[in-house]
Write a protein that holds these residues in place. Structure first.
Motif, short mmCIF file in Angstrom:
data_model
loop_
_atom_site.label_atom_id
_atom_site.label_comp_id
_atom_site.label_asym_id
_atom_site.label_seq_id
_atom_site.Cartn_x
_atom_site.Cartn_y
_atom_site.Cartn_z
N ILE A 122 7.14 -7.94 20.59
CA ILE A 122 5.80 -8.37 20.20
C ILE A 122 4.91 -7.18 19.86
O ILE A 122 4.32 -7.09 18.78
CB ILE A 122 5.15 -9.22 21.31
CG1 ILE A 122 5.87 -10.56 21.46
CG2 ILE A 122 3.67 -9.43 21.01
CD1 ILE A 122 5.81 -11.44 20.23
N PHE A 123 4.81 -6.22 20.79
CA PHE A 123 3.89 -5.10 20.58
C PHE A 123 4.43 -4.08 19.59
O PHE A 123 3.66 -3.35 18.97
CB PHE A 123 3.57 -4.43 21.91
CG PHE A 123 2.60 -5.20 22.75
CD1 PHE A 123 1.24 -5.09 22.54
CD2 PHE A 123 3.05 -6.05 23.73
CE1 PHE A 123 0.34 -5.81 23.30
CE2 PHE A 123 2.15 -6.78 24.51
CZ PHE A 123 0.79 -6.66 24.29
N SER A 124 5.74 -4.04 19.41
CA SER A 124 6.31 -3.06 18.47
C SER A 124 6.18 -3.51 17.03
O SER A 124 5.96 -2.70 16.14
CB SER A 124 7.79 -2.82 18.79
OG SER A 124 7.91 -2.22 20.04
N GLN A 164 3.82 7.89 14.48
CA GLN A 164 4.96 7.19 15.06
C GLN A 164 4.51 5.98 15.91
O GLN A 164 4.77 5.91 17.11
CB GLN A 164 5.79 8.11 15.96
CG GLN A 164 6.22 9.41 15.31
CD GLN A 164 7.01 10.28 16.28
OE1 GLN A 164 8.11 9.93 16.67
NE2 GLN A 164 6.43 11.41 16.67
N PRO A 165 3.76 5.02 15.30
CA PRO A 165 3.22 3.91 16.08
C PRO A 165 4.28 3.09 16.80
O PRO A 165 4.04 2.62 17.91
CB PRO A 165 2.49 3.07 15.02
CG PRO A 165 3.11 3.45 13.72
CD PRO A 165 3.45 4.89 13.87
N LEU A 166 5.46 2.93 16.18
CA LEU A 166 6.52 2.15 16.81
C LEU A 166 6.99 2.81 18.10
O LEU A 166 7.03 2.18 19.16
CB LEU A 166 7.70 1.98 15.84
CG LEU A 166 8.87 1.12 16.35
CD1 LEU A 166 8.41 -0.29 16.62
CD2 LEU A 166 10.01 1.12 15.33
N ASN A 167 7.34 4.08 18.03
CA ASN A 167 7.79 4.80 19.22
C ASN A 167 6.67 4.96 20.25
O ASN A 167 6.91 5.00 21.46
CB ASN A 167 8.33 6.17 18.84
CG ASN A 167 9.67 6.07 18.12
OD1 ASN A 167 10.29 5.01 18.09
ND2 ASN A 167 10.10 7.16 17.52
N TYR A 168 5.44 5.07 19.75
CA TYR A 168 4.27 5.18 20.63
C TYR A 168 4.17 3.95 21.53
O TYR A 168 3.98 4.04 22.75
CB TYR A 168 3.01 5.33 19.78
CG TYR A 168 1.74 5.64 20.54
CD1 TYR A 168 1.36 6.96 20.76
CD2 TYR A 168 0.93 4.62 21.03
CE1 TYR A 168 0.19 7.26 21.44
CE2 TYR A 168 -0.24 4.91 21.71
CZ TYR A 168 -0.61 6.23 21.91
OH TYR A 168 -1.76 6.51 22.60
N ILE A 192 6.72 13.37 26.77
CA ILE A 192 8.15 13.70 26.83
C ILE A 192 8.93 12.94 25.76
O ILE A 192 9.73 13.52 25.02
CB ILE A 192 8.71 13.37 28.22
CG1 ILE A 192 8.09 14.28 29.28
CG2 ILE A 192 10.24 13.50 28.24
CD1 ILE A 192 8.41 13.88 30.70
N THR A 193 8.68 11.64 25.68
CA THR A 193 9.46 10.78 24.78
C THR A 193 9.27 11.13 23.32
O THR A 193 10.23 11.11 22.53
CB THR A 193 9.08 9.30 25.01
OG1 THR A 193 9.20 8.98 26.39
CG2 THR A 193 9.98 8.38 24.21
N LEU A 194 8.03 11.46 22.93
CA LEU A 194 7.72 11.69 21.52
C LEU A 194 7.75 13.18 21.14
O LEU A 194 7.29 13.55 20.07
CB LEU A 194 6.35 11.09 21.19
CG LEU A 194 6.22 9.59 21.47
CD1 LEU A 194 4.84 9.09 21.08
CD2 LEU A 194 7.29 8.80 20.73
N LYS A 195 8.25 14.04 22.04
CA LYS A 195 8.41 15.47 21.76
C LYS A 195 7.10 16.11 21.28
O LYS A 195 7.01 16.63 20.18
CB LYS A 195 9.50 15.69 20.71
CG LYS A 195 10.86 15.15 21.10
CD LYS A 195 11.88 15.36 19.98
CE LYS A 195 13.24 14.79 20.34
NZ LYS A 195 14.23 14.96 19.25
#
Length: 275
Positions: free
Chosen positions: A35-37, A49-53, A209-212
């Motif tokens: 839903i949120f992605s 990077q809104p999806l990965n965010y 961490i996740t988004l470098k």
């Protein structure tokens, strides 16, 4: 140690055997993930990077909510009479409380890892070092909020009160953490509540961490909603991690102390069969 290990194994076994609970716990994470992605990603104005965010925020929220809600095991144990039996056993109370915290943390981290695996198929790109750091943050978040959950369960006088306390604690913290809606687009009126929310810093270090984002400057991190400028004082992601660590230590001690003196015989458990 045997007491803690026994409680850990028991709660893990109950979680795995309860397939309906396991299914819905994973399903809700996937539901929010999709839903949120996909539906809500258009709201992430000014975020790269809104999806990965969004995915990274949902992963850590899964761990937070699972750690807190899994503390209901204490209430369930009271209703089944298991808590009464184990309290009078030779196992020290502090081992029982720590066993509950460890089991809730382990279950929460497992759920978080499962969501990470699904997120990999949705475009999340991480290496082994990032994954190890993510698991480390999950463990810290799990211990912190499992301790809070056990503390609340020890304080609550009834199962109904406990559920209300969990809901009242979870909802505002979740939506003011920036996990679903970036803090950069929130109105200024809500900013003070965002800054005092421990989940805000949990979400920021996890995204860092996740988004470098290690190569970004402080100004860029503030723009991305990962660092926070409070009247000129900038709270960096790792400073936020220290805040969570300190909070975890405080509530871990509090939950052990409260559990040691709690009188579970006075806790009222709702029984739908008694009307």
């Amino acid at each position: 140690m045997r007491g803690m290990i026994a409680i850990l194994k028991r709660n893990l076994t109950n979680f795995i055997r309860d397939r309906l609970r396991l299914f819905f716990s994973i399903f809700m994470s996937l539901f929010f993930l999709f839903i949120f992605s996909f539906v809500m990603k258009s709201s992430t104005v000014g975020v790269e990077q809104p999806l990965n965010y969004l995915i990274s925020g949902i992963i850590i929220m899964t761990v937070f909510q699972a750690a807190l809600s899994n503390s209901t095991n204490i209430i369930e144990d009271i209703s089944m009479g298991f808590m009464k039996e184990i309290i009078v056993s030779p196992i020290p109370r502090w081992q029982i409380s720590i066993g509950q915290v460890l089991s809730s943390t382990t279950i929460a981290v497992i759920q978080g890892i499962l969501v990470v695996v699904v997120a990999l198929f949705m475009g999340l790109n991480i290496d082994f070092l990032q994954f190890a750091e993510m698991v480390g943050v999950m463990l810290l978040v799990g211990v912190t909020f499992s301790s809070i959950g056990v503390f609340l369960a020890s304080v609550a006088k009834s199962s109904t009160t406990f559920q209300i306390m969990i809901t009242a604690f979870t909802m505002p913290l979740t939506f003011l953490s920036g996990a679903y809606i970036p803090t950069t687009v929130m109105p200024k009126l809500l900013r003070p509540f965002v800054y005092i929310n421990p989940l805000t810093y949990t979400t920021s270090i996890f995204r860092y961490i996740t988004l470098k984002m290690q190569n970004l400057s402080s100004a860029e991190l503030v723009k991305e909603g990962v660092s926070f400028n409070i009247n000129g004082f900038i709270i960096e992601p790792y400073m936020g991690l220290f805040i969570i660590l300190l909070m975890g230590l405080i509530f871990f001690v509090l939950c052990v102390l409260q559990f040691n003196k709690a009188d579970f015989s006075k806790v009222k458990v709702f029984d739908p069969h008694k009307q």
